[in-house]
Write an enzyme that holds these catalytic residues in place. Structure first.
Site, PDB file in Angstrom:
ATOM      1  N   LYS A  71      -5.775  -2.900  -2.953  1.00 35.70           N
ATOM      2  CA  LYS A  71      -6.344  -4.179  -3.430  1.00 35.70           C
ATOM      3  C   LYS A  71      -6.819  -5.040  -2.271  1.00 35.70           C
ATOM      4  O   LYS A  71      -7.942  -5.573  -2.312  1.00 35.70           O
ATOM      5  CB  LYS A  71      -5.301  -4.904  -4.279  1.00 35.70           C
ATOM      6  CG  LYS A  71      -5.737  -6.276  -4.781  1.00 35.70           C
ATOM      7  CD  LYS A  71      -4.852  -6.736  -5.916  1.00 35.70           C
ATOM      8  CE  LYS A  71      -3.385  -6.588  -5.622  1.00 35.70           C
ATOM      9  NZ  LYS A  71      -2.954  -7.407  -4.466  1.00 35.70           N
ATOM     10  N   THR A  73      -7.544  -4.049   0.757  1.00 35.51           N
ATOM     11  CA  THR A  73      -8.643  -3.330   1.382  1.00 35.51           C
ATOM     12  C   THR A  73      -9.948  -3.578   0.632  1.00 35.51           C
ATOM     13  O   THR A  73     -11.004  -3.803   1.242  1.00 35.51           O
ATOM     14  CB  THR A  73      -8.329  -1.819   1.411  1.00 35.51           C
ATOM     15  OG1 THR A  73      -7.076  -1.620   2.072  1.00 35.51           O
ATOM     16  CG2 THR A  73      -9.403  -1.037   2.130  1.00 35.51           C
ATOM     17  N   ARG A  94      -3.491 -13.654   1.544  1.00 37.32           N
ATOM     18  CA  ARG A  94      -2.177 -14.138   1.954  1.00 37.32           C
ATOM     19  C   ARG A  94      -1.777 -13.566   3.311  1.00 37.32           C
ATOM     20  O   ARG A  94      -2.295 -12.540   3.743  1.00 37.32           O
ATOM     21  CB  ARG A  94      -1.122 -13.724   0.926  1.00 37.32           C
ATOM     22  CG  ARG A  94      -1.282 -14.362  -0.437  1.00 37.32           C
ATOM     23  CD  ARG A  94      -0.309 -13.768  -1.438  1.00 37.32           C
ATOM     24  NE  ARG A  94      -0.594 -12.355  -1.685  1.00 37.32           N
ATOM     25  CZ  ARG A  94       0.236 -11.521  -2.300  1.00 37.32           C
ATOM     26  NH1 ARG A  94       1.410 -11.943  -2.712  1.00 37.32           N
ATOM     27  NH2 ARG A  94      -0.111 -10.264  -2.498  1.00 37.32           N
ATOM     28  N   LYS A 105       6.532  -1.223   1.994  1.00 35.78           N
ATOM     29  CA  LYS A 105       5.167  -1.483   1.569  1.00 35.78           C
ATOM     30  C   LYS A 105       4.178  -1.504   2.735  1.00 35.78           C
ATOM     31  O   LYS A 105       3.023  -1.139   2.606  1.00 35.78           O
ATOM     32  CB  LYS A 105       5.110  -2.825   0.816  1.00 35.78           C
ATOM     33  CG  LYS A 105       3.740  -3.173   0.263  1.00 35.78           C
ATOM     34  CD  LYS A 105       3.808  -4.487  -0.509  1.00 35.78           C
ATOM     35  CE  LYS A 105       2.443  -4.856  -1.082  1.00 35.78           C
ATOM     36  NZ  LYS A 105       1.475  -5.230  -0.029  1.00 35.78           N
ATOM     37  N   ALA A 273       4.303 -11.970  -5.449  1.00 33.69           N
ATOM     38  CA  ALA A 273       3.770 -12.077  -6.808  1.00 33.69           C
ATOM     39  C   ALA A 273       4.773 -11.677  -7.870  1.00 33.69           C
ATOM     40  O   ALA A 273       4.626 -12.074  -9.028  1.00 33.69           O
ATOM     41  CB  ALA A 273       2.515 -11.213  -6.950  1.00 33.69           C
ATOM     42  N   PHE A 301      -0.107  -7.775  -6.538  1.00 30.15           N
ATOM     43  CA  PHE A 301       0.258  -6.688  -7.448  1.00 30.15           C
ATOM     44  C   PHE A 301      -0.757  -6.550  -8.579  1.00 30.15           C
ATOM     45  O   PHE A 301      -1.935  -6.861  -8.401  1.00 30.15           O
ATOM     46  CB  PHE A 301       1.683  -6.873  -7.960  1.00 30.15           C
ATOM     47  CG  PHE A 301       2.722  -6.752  -6.892  1.00 30.15           C
ATOM     48  CD1 PHE A 301       2.743  -5.663  -6.040  1.00 30.15           C
ATOM     49  CD2 PHE A 301       3.682  -7.731  -6.707  1.00 30.15           C
ATOM     50  CE1 PHE A 301       3.707  -5.538  -5.037  1.00 30.15           C
ATOM     51  CE2 PHE A 301       4.649  -7.619  -5.713  1.00 30.15           C
ATOM     52  CZ  PHE A 301       4.658  -6.521  -4.881  1.00 30.15           C
ATOM     53  N   PHE A 381     -10.641   8.099  -2.871  1.00 34.16           N
ATOM     54  CA  PHE A 381      -9.840   8.981  -2.028  1.00 34.16           C
ATOM     55  C   PHE A 381     -10.562  10.318  -1.923  1.00 34.16           C
ATOM     56  O   PHE A 381     -11.264  10.728  -2.858  1.00 34.16           O
ATOM     57  CB  PHE A 381      -8.447   9.209  -2.631  1.00 34.16           C
ATOM     58  CG  PHE A 381      -7.459   8.103  -2.342  1.00 34.16           C
ATOM     59  CD1 PHE A 381      -6.344   8.334  -1.556  1.00 34.16           C
ATOM     60  CD2 PHE A 381      -7.640   6.838  -2.865  1.00 34.16           C
ATOM     61  CE1 PHE A 381      -5.425   7.327  -1.293  1.00 34.16           C
ATOM     62  CE2 PHE A 381      -6.730   5.821  -2.612  1.00 34.16           C
ATOM     63  CZ  PHE A 381      -5.613   6.062  -1.821  1.00 34.16           C
ATOM     64  N   TRP A 409     -13.095   1.969   2.503  1.00 32.34           N
ATOM     65  CA  TRP A 409     -12.045   2.388   3.442  1.00 32.34           C
ATOM     66  C   TRP A 409     -12.658   3.259   4.540  1.00 32.34           C
ATOM     67  O   TRP A 409     -12.341   3.091   5.721  1.00 32.34           O
ATOM     68  CB  TRP A 409     -10.948   3.157   2.708  1.00 32.34           C
ATOM     69  CG  TRP A 409      -9.767   3.481   3.575  1.00 32.34           C
ATOM     70  CD1 TRP A 409      -8.634   2.741   3.765  1.00 32.34           C
ATOM     71  CD2 TRP A 409      -9.607   4.643   4.410  1.00 32.34           C
ATOM     72  NE1 TRP A 409      -7.783   3.354   4.653  1.00 32.34           N
ATOM     73  CE2 TRP A 409      -8.353   4.523   5.071  1.00 32.34           C
ATOM     74  CE3 TRP A 409     -10.391   5.767   4.656  1.00 32.34           C
ATOM     75  CZ2 TRP A 409      -7.878   5.482   5.948  1.00 32.34           C
ATOM     76  CZ3 TRP A 409      -9.927   6.720   5.558  1.00 32.34           C
ATOM     77  CH2 TRP A 409      -8.674   6.584   6.187  1.00 32.34           C
TER      78      TRP A 409
END
Length: 556
Positions: A71, A73, A94, A105, A273, A301, A381, A409
């Site tokens: 998210k 990214t 954030r 994480k 969150a 999230f 991916f 990415w």
């Protein structure tokens, strides 16, 4: 293949004063922290009051899985993509917490070729904001115990002190403890504990305050304890609000950094969150809206937590009107929602993917419920197959939205131009008709039930009599108009983290409620959610070190 930190380390950064100049910020209005990060002065922010606002775009996601969604990214990549197609865009995200960075994480600066930099510093101490918040929080805790020690003129019931201590690290051993042991000189022994800094009400207050005066007012409104007659004791009763505000003076100023493609980025504030409201600061968002045509921000999230709180708490309280929303999904995560084990995600499985798309469909419907137009970003991916990508696009199309494959990415802004174009069209199209999920005057328990039924699709909400009585008491004290902040697992629409997909008819049990009077919301704690996380069996900290050149390795 280069790691995130290797990509960030070789990036060609602009001096932060040049990044500010792109937004029209004079050098004297920036307080540099080194060469590549700075704080924006309050005087400059006040001078922006009459400027029109740009378009606000939210990036949210499906429920997270160990397979990853990307998210942040995507949020960063989208801003790079918007700037590549000639739109003036800024990202607002954030600040990362040290707990996840050293836990499981990882950091929160994006990844691959869609990152904000300096990545290492953002994911570690950055400009010291979290340390200031921790210090302000613990100053208040110290002043409570000190007041009791020196005679307790406010008649605080030591059994009803609600203000805990805080630290920015995962440490399960501090969740519940007994303090002030060791004799008379150390105070009155009592049960206490720690929350992680990102769960602190001080963090929420800093992220919701409009200016310094509002910050101090909110800090003074924190309820820290109750007297023996059960009336509340506020931080201002202890005369702590002024000193707390002083500690937060610099932390209130938004942080300016840049993306890998040298586009402006505001990184400020960081409430979790799942146990807080999960959005960057209001002051950073509003400042960015005055300086750019498009402001892309994220909520923590999945959309059941982050987007709901962004809409019902941040936008409601700050008067923000989002123009569009992006829901990030990956083929891998959708297959996990369809029942595939992590070790089998590399194999094509269109059937499982289609089953897992029910999770995506629920989030699409939920965001639309707020009157905000939606597009799906498929975060690519290399293991994704053409058939799987086609299945996601077909599912989204049948639900009336576009699903666009994004390669940010690997390719940076160039890999997300199609999504950027679609988002700009949506934001400019005036399709949004934003509305919160519930009205201010709805009773608190009904607000909780509304979120549970309409967003989580729960069949029932249960709560002990003590919880319901507490909510009614707060309503009688004038807090009934506050929004609710649901503390729930991020992994499922239910309170069971193992229940993936789009479950219906489940029971949401509210085991505890907390009044965040300064922040301006009521927290409803469900399931096994902890406000102080623990480290995993093999934390990331075991693999973080300085190499022989003095460079940090292992951060991600």
């Amino acid at each position: 293949m280069q790691s995130d930190i290797e990509i960030a380390r070789v990036a060609r950064k602009k001096p932060v004063l040049e990044v500010g100049a792109v937004l029209g910020i004079p050098p004297e209005e920036l307080a540099p922290y080194g060469h590549d990060k700075a704080k924006i002065g309050p005087g400059f922010i006040r001078s922006l009051g009459e400027r029109p606002d740009g378009r606000l775009i939210l990036v949210t996601a499906i429920n997270p899985t160990p397979a990853g969604e990307g998210k942040t990214t995507t949020t960063v990549g989208l801003v790079d993509g918007l700037n590549r197609i000639g739109r003036r865009a800024v990202v607002c995200i954030r600040e990362p917490s040290l707990g996840p960075s050293f836990g499981m994480k990882g950091g929160a600066a994006g990844g691959g070729h869609a990152q904000v930099i300096p990545m290492e510093e953002i994911n570690l101490h950055f400009t010291g904001d979290f340390h200031a918040i921790t210090s302000a929080h613990n100053l208040l805790a110290a002043m409570i115990d000190n007041h009791v020690y020196w005679g307790n003129a406010l008649d605080i019931d030591v059994r009803r002190i609600t203000w805990r201590r805080a630290m920015d690290m995962n440490d399960r051993s501090l969740r519940q403890m007994v303090g002030a042991l060791g004799g008379v000189a150390n105070g009155f022994p009592r049960e206490c504990g720690f929350d992680i800094t990102v769960a602190s009400e001080v963090m929420a207050i800093l992220c919701l305050a409009e200016d310094f005066d509002d910050l101090e007012r909110r800090l003074g409104s924190i309820i820290v304890a109750y007297r023996r007659d059960k009336t509340p004791v506020f931080a201002r009763d202890l005369k702590a609000d002024g000193a707390m505000a002083v500690l937060l003076k610099d932390a209130m100023q938004p942080n300016l950094v840049q993306t890998l493609e040298n586009n402006p980025a505001f990184v400020h504030g960081g409430p979790f969150a799942n146990i807080a409201h999960g959005c960057n600061s209001v002051i950073a968002t509003k400042t960015a809206l005055k300086l750019a045509d498009y402001v892309v921000t994220e909520a923590g999230f999945g959309a059941d937590l982050g987007a709901e709180k962004f809409f019902d708490i941040k936008c409601r309280k700050a008067g923000l009107t989002p123009s569009a929303a992006v829901i990030v999904a990956t083929v891998r995560a959708l297959k996990m929602n369809g029942g595939v084990k992590k070790e089998d995600l590399g194999r094509e499985d269109v059937g499982a993917l289609t089953r897992g798309c029910a999770n995506l469909g629920r989030h699409i419907a939920n965001v639309r419920r707020f009157g905000v137009p939606v597009v799906v970003a498929i975060n690519h991916f290399t293991s994704d197959t053409k058939a799987e990508i086609a299945a996601v696009k077909d599912y989204a199309s049948r639900h009336g939205v576009d699903a666009i494959l994004c390669r940010h990415w690997a390719e940076g802004g160039a890999g997300i131009e199609e999504l950027a174009q679609r988002v700009a069209e949506m934001a400019d199209g005036g399709q949004a008709d934003f509305r919160p999920l519930y009205p201010d005057d709805m009773p608190l328990m009904e607000k909780i039930e509304t979120v549970a039924s309409k967003i989580y699709h729960a069949g029932e909400v249960t709560a002990d009599k003590a919880v319901r009585d507490q909510l009614k008491a707060w309503e009688e004290q004038g807090y009934g108009g506050l929004p609710v902040c649901m503390a729930k697992t991020q992994y499922s629409f239910s309170t069971d983290p193992n229940l993936r997909g789009a479950p219906e008819g489940h029971v949401v049990h509210v085991r505890e409620v907390r009044l965040a009077a300064g922040a301006g919301f009521v927290v409803a704690i469900t399931g096994e959610i902890m406000t102080m996380p623990g480290l995993p069996s093999s934390p990331s900290a075991e693999r973080i070190f300085l190499n022989q050149d003095g460079h940090i390795e292992g951060l991600f």
